[in-house]
Scaffold this motif. Structure first.
Motif, short mmCIF file in Angstrom:
data_model
loop_
_atom_site.label_atom_id
_atom_site.label_comp_id
_atom_site.label_asym_id
_atom_site.label_seq_id
_atom_site.Cartn_x
_atom_site.Cartn_y
_atom_site.Cartn_z
N ASP A 9 -3.83 -3.24 -2.10
CA ASP A 9 -4.85 -2.21 -1.90
C ASP A 9 -4.24 -0.81 -1.95
O ASP A 9 -3.03 -0.64 -1.88
CB ASP A 9 -5.65 -2.46 -0.62
CG ASP A 9 -4.84 -2.29 0.65
OD1 ASP A 9 -3.96 -1.41 0.71
OD2 ASP A 9 -5.11 -3.03 1.62
N ASN A 12 -1.85 0.29 0.95
CA ASN A 12 -0.53 -0.32 0.85
C ASN A 12 0.24 0.22 -0.34
O ASN A 12 1.45 0.43 -0.25
CB ASN A 12 -0.66 -1.84 0.76
CG ASN A 12 -0.98 -2.46 2.09
OD1 ASN A 12 -0.09 -2.73 2.88
ND2 ASN A 12 -2.25 -2.69 2.37
N ARG A 81 8.89 -9.94 6.84
CA ARG A 81 8.03 -9.35 7.86
C ARG A 81 8.26 -7.85 8.03
O ARG A 81 7.34 -7.12 8.39
CB ARG A 81 8.24 -10.05 9.21
CG ARG A 81 7.63 -11.41 9.27
CD ARG A 81 7.72 -12.00 10.66
NE ARG A 81 7.07 -13.29 10.68
CZ ARG A 81 7.62 -14.40 11.16
NH1 ARG A 81 8.83 -14.36 11.70
NH2 ARG A 81 6.97 -15.53 11.12
N THR A 82 9.48 -7.37 7.76
CA THR A 82 9.81 -5.98 8.06
C THR A 82 10.21 -5.13 6.86
O THR A 82 10.23 -3.91 6.97
CB THR A 82 10.97 -5.92 9.08
OG1 THR A 82 12.11 -6.57 8.52
CG2 THR A 82 10.60 -6.59 10.38
N ARG A 87 7.99 -7.14 0.66
CA ARG A 87 6.54 -7.37 0.64
C ARG A 87 5.94 -6.97 -0.71
O ARG A 87 5.12 -7.68 -1.26
CB ARG A 87 5.85 -6.59 1.76
CG ARG A 87 6.03 -7.25 3.10
CD ARG A 87 5.18 -6.55 4.16
NE ARG A 87 5.10 -7.39 5.32
CZ ARG A 87 4.21 -8.36 5.49
NH1 ARG A 87 3.28 -8.59 4.60
NH2 ARG A 87 4.22 -9.10 6.58
N ASN A 93 0.35 -7.44 1.03
CA ASN A 93 -0.02 -6.22 1.73
C ASN A 93 0.66 -6.23 3.10
O ASN A 93 1.14 -7.26 3.57
CB ASN A 93 -1.54 -6.13 1.88
CG ASN A 93 -2.22 -5.81 0.58
OD1 ASN A 93 -1.94 -4.80 -0.06
ND2 ASN A 93 -3.13 -6.69 0.15
N ILE A 94 0.67 -5.09 3.76
CA ILE A 94 1.32 -4.95 5.06
C ILE A 94 0.76 -5.96 6.07
O ILE A 94 1.50 -6.53 6.87
CB ILE A 94 1.15 -3.50 5.61
CG1 ILE A 94 1.82 -2.50 4.66
CG2 ILE A 94 1.69 -3.38 7.02
CD1 ILE A 94 3.31 -2.62 4.52
N GLU A 95 -0.53 -6.22 6.04
CA GLU A 95 -1.16 -7.08 7.03
C GLU A 95 -1.17 -8.57 6.66
O GLU A 95 -1.58 -9.41 7.46
CB GLU A 95 -2.60 -6.61 7.32
CG GLU A 95 -3.56 -6.80 6.16
CD GLU A 95 -3.49 -5.70 5.10
OE1 GLU A 95 -4.19 -5.83 4.10
OE2 GLU A 95 -2.75 -4.72 5.26
N ASP A 96 -0.71 -8.93 5.47
CA ASP A 96 -0.72 -10.33 5.04
C ASP A 96 0.29 -11.17 5.82
O ASP A 96 1.36 -10.70 6.20
CB ASP A 96 -0.39 -10.43 3.54
CG ASP A 96 -1.51 -9.92 2.65
OD1 ASP A 96 -2.66 -9.84 3.13
OD2 ASP A 96 -1.23 -9.60 1.48
N ASP A 97 -0.08 -12.42 6.02
CA ASP A 97 0.82 -13.37 6.68
C ASP A 97 1.98 -13.73 5.77
O ASP A 97 1.85 -13.73 4.54
CB ASP A 97 0.07 -14.65 7.06
CG ASP A 97 -0.93 -14.42 8.18
OD1 ASP A 97 -0.70 -13.52 9.01
OD2 ASP A 97 -1.94 -15.15 8.22
#
Length: 130
Positions: A9, A12, A81-82, A87, A93-97
């Motif tokens: 998006d 991101n 994760r970081t 990513r 995206n930042i919020e994706d698992d």
């Protein structure tokens, strides 16, 4: 077989553009290699039964990150994760698992298999296989 939309998006995308240098190794790799071959490589190793799997391209890219940065399965999960470059490379995206370490090892062992895994990381002869 699950497939990521590959769409990051706009929010991101702005973050990734600001934080990831244009000459980053992962940007160079992504611009050179079309990873879509992975779908054909593993299509016979997936079933239509059960829940949707993780995108095999993303999973292979995770294995590539492990190889490039000498990371174990738990270590690569922590980095994904970081690390915004990780990513971005994975299309997350930042919020994706993030897939867990057992999902990564399952992909490497059961979906990719020793032969294709070794070929990909040693001599790229996988592209010649049916």
């Amino acid at each position: 077989m699950g497939k990521n939309s590959g769409q990051i998006d706009i929010f991101n995308n702005i973050i990734f553009e600001k934080l990831i240098p244009k000459d980053h190794l992962l940007i160079k790799i992504d611009s050179i290699i079309d990873f879509s071959f992975v779908y054909d490589l593993v299509k016979d190793r997936y079933s239509d039964i059960g829940r949707e799997s993780k995108d095999p391209v993303m999973m292979l890219k995770i294995c590539l990150l492990e190889y490039l940065y000498t990371l174990s399965d738990p270590e690569v999960v922590a980095r994904v994760r970081t690390d915004v470059a990780f990513r971005w490379f994975l299309g997350l995206n930042i919020e994706d698992d993030v897939p867990d370490d057992t999902t990564i090892s399952h992909f490497r062992i059961n979906r990719l298999g020793d032969e294709y895994f070794d070929n990909f990381f040693n001599d790229y002869s996988f592209a010649e296989k049916p």
